[in-house]
Design a protein around this motif. Structure first.
Motif, mmCIF file in Angstrom:
data_model
loop_
_atom_site.group_PDB
_atom_site.id
_atom_site.type_symbol
_atom_site.label_atom_id
_atom_site.label_comp_id
_atom_site.label_asym_id
_atom_site.label_seq_id
_atom_site.Cartn_x
_atom_site.Cartn_y
_atom_site.Cartn_z
ATOM 1 N N MET A 2 0.972 -1.354 -0.086
ATOM 2 C CA MET A 2 -0.282 -0.386 -0.034
ATOM 3 C C MET A 2 1.266 1.577 -0.430
ATOM 4 N N PHE A 3 2.503 1.182 0.364
ATOM 5 C CA PHE A 3 3.012 1.881 0.704
ATOM 6 C C PHE A 3 3.079 2.550 -0.565
ATOM 7 N N ASN A 4 3.883 1.732 -1.380
ATOM 8 C CA ASN A 4 4.338 2.581 -2.962
ATOM 9 C C ASN A 4 3.236 2.511 -3.620
ATOM 10 N N ALA A 5 1.972 2.194 -3.946
ATOM 11 C CA ALA A 5 1.017 2.196 -4.494
ATOM 12 C C ALA A 5 0.359 4.034 -3.886
ATOM 13 N N ALA A 6 0.585 4.073 -2.978
ATOM 14 C CA ALA A 6 0.372 5.445 -2.932
ATOM 15 C C ALA A 6 1.124 6.163 -3.259
#
Length: 76
Positions: A2-6
Motif C-alpha cells: 500500500m505504501f508504494n501504491a500510495a
C-alpha cells in the motif's frame, strides 16, 4: 504494498496536473500549487506515523478539493 501504491498514485496525480497545465486546463500557478500539495503529501507519508499521517492527509485532501472546485474540475 500500500505504501508504494500510495506513492505511485501521487506521482500519477502530479503527471496529470502537468498534462492539464500543458493543455491549458490549469494555469501554471494552479498546477504548481497542486503539485506542491502533492509533494507535501508525499513528504508527510514518508515522515509520519499512520495516525498522524491520516489527519494531515485528510486536511491536505480538503485543500486540494477546494482548489479543484475553484478551477471547476471537482464535481460534487
Amino acid at each position: 504494498g500500500m505504501f508504494n501504491a500510495a506513492l505511485n498514485q501521487m506521482n500519477a496525480f502530479i503527471e496529470q496536473v502537468s498534462a492539464f497545465v500543458n493543455a491549458q486546463i490549469l494555469t501554471q500557478l494552479q498546477g504548481d500549487m497542486l503539485k506542491n500539495i502533492a509533494n507535501d503529501i508525499q513528504k508527510m507519508f514518508l515522515s509520519l506515523s499512520a495516525p498522524q499521517f491520516t489527519v494531515a492527509f485528510l486536511l491536505r485532501i480538503e485543500r486540494v478539493k477546494k482548489i479543484l472546485r475553484k478551477v471547476n474540475l471537482h464535481k460534487s
